[in-house]
Design a protein around this motif. Structure first.
Motif, short mmCIF file in Angstrom:
data_model
loop_
_atom_site.label_atom_id
_atom_site.label_comp_id
_atom_site.label_asym_id
_atom_site.label_seq_id
_atom_site.Cartn_x
_atom_site.Cartn_y
_atom_site.Cartn_z
N LEU A 49 0.83 -1.19 0.00
CA LEU A 49 0.00 0.00 0.00
C LEU A 49 0.87 1.25 0.00
O LEU A 49 1.95 1.28 0.59
N SER A 50 0.38 2.27 -0.64
CA SER A 50 1.10 3.54 -0.62
C SER A 50 0.94 4.17 0.76
O SER A 50 0.05 3.81 1.54
N LYS A 51 1.81 5.14 1.07
CA LYS A 51 1.75 5.81 2.38
C LYS A 51 0.41 6.52 2.56
O LYS A 51 -0.14 6.54 3.66
N PHE B 74 -4.78 6.73 5.37
CA PHE B 74 -6.24 6.76 5.28
C PHE B 74 -6.84 5.56 6.01
O PHE B 74 -7.81 5.69 6.75
N ALA B 75 -6.26 4.37 5.82
CA ALA B 75 -6.74 3.15 6.48
C ALA B 75 -6.60 3.29 7.99
O ALA B 75 -7.49 2.88 8.76
N LEU B 76 -5.47 3.85 8.43
CA LEU B 76 -5.23 4.04 9.86
C LEU B 76 -6.26 5.00 10.45
O LEU B 76 -6.81 4.74 11.53
N SER B 77 -6.52 6.10 9.74
CA SER B 77 -7.51 7.06 10.25
C SER B 77 -8.90 6.44 10.31
O SER B 77 -9.68 6.71 11.22
N SER C 23 -11.17 5.89 13.69
CA SER C 23 -12.50 6.51 13.82
C SER C 23 -13.59 5.49 14.12
O SER C 23 -14.60 5.81 14.70
N TYR C 24 -13.38 4.21 13.73
CA TYR C 24 -14.38 3.19 13.99
C TYR C 24 -14.07 2.35 15.23
O TYR C 24 -14.80 1.45 15.54
#
Length: 106
Positions: A90-92, A97-100, A104-105
């Protein structure tokens, strides 16, 4: 009266009913339809083996004239898959985005 005659009679009756429900085509619509058919016929006549060969030649000339603007794929490293078994890393930006999203969930 046999079953075939009765069934065929019903089919004919249904077809007549369908025709009665559909309005007749206006003269304007008929002229437009004929005009389209004539135009399609003219266009069909333009598609010849010679015309196709000429178009292929034009495409080849265009590609050759724009060759200087092409990016060499051999000098640029492009890695999407590992022999179609695993997706590329995955790109940075996607990782952030995945981490955020996961934060959030949770």
């Amino acid at each position: 009266m046999c079953i075939f005659e009765r069934t065929w009679g019903l089919v004919l009756e249904q077809q007549l009913e369908r025709k009665r429900r559909i309005a007749l085509e206006s003269n304007k619509t008929k002229r437009a339809r004929e005009k389209l058919r004539r135009e399609w016929g003219r266009q069909e006549k333009l598609i010849t083996p010679e015309a196709l060969a000429e178009t292929v030649e034009k495409i080849h000339q265009w590609i050759a004239s724009h060759a200087a603007q092409r990016v060499s794929v051999l000098s640029k490293e492009i890695k999407l898959f590992d022999q179609n078994k695993n997706a590329a890393a995955l790109s940075k930006k996607v990782e952030r985005f995945a981490l955020s999203l996961s934060k959030s969930y949770s």
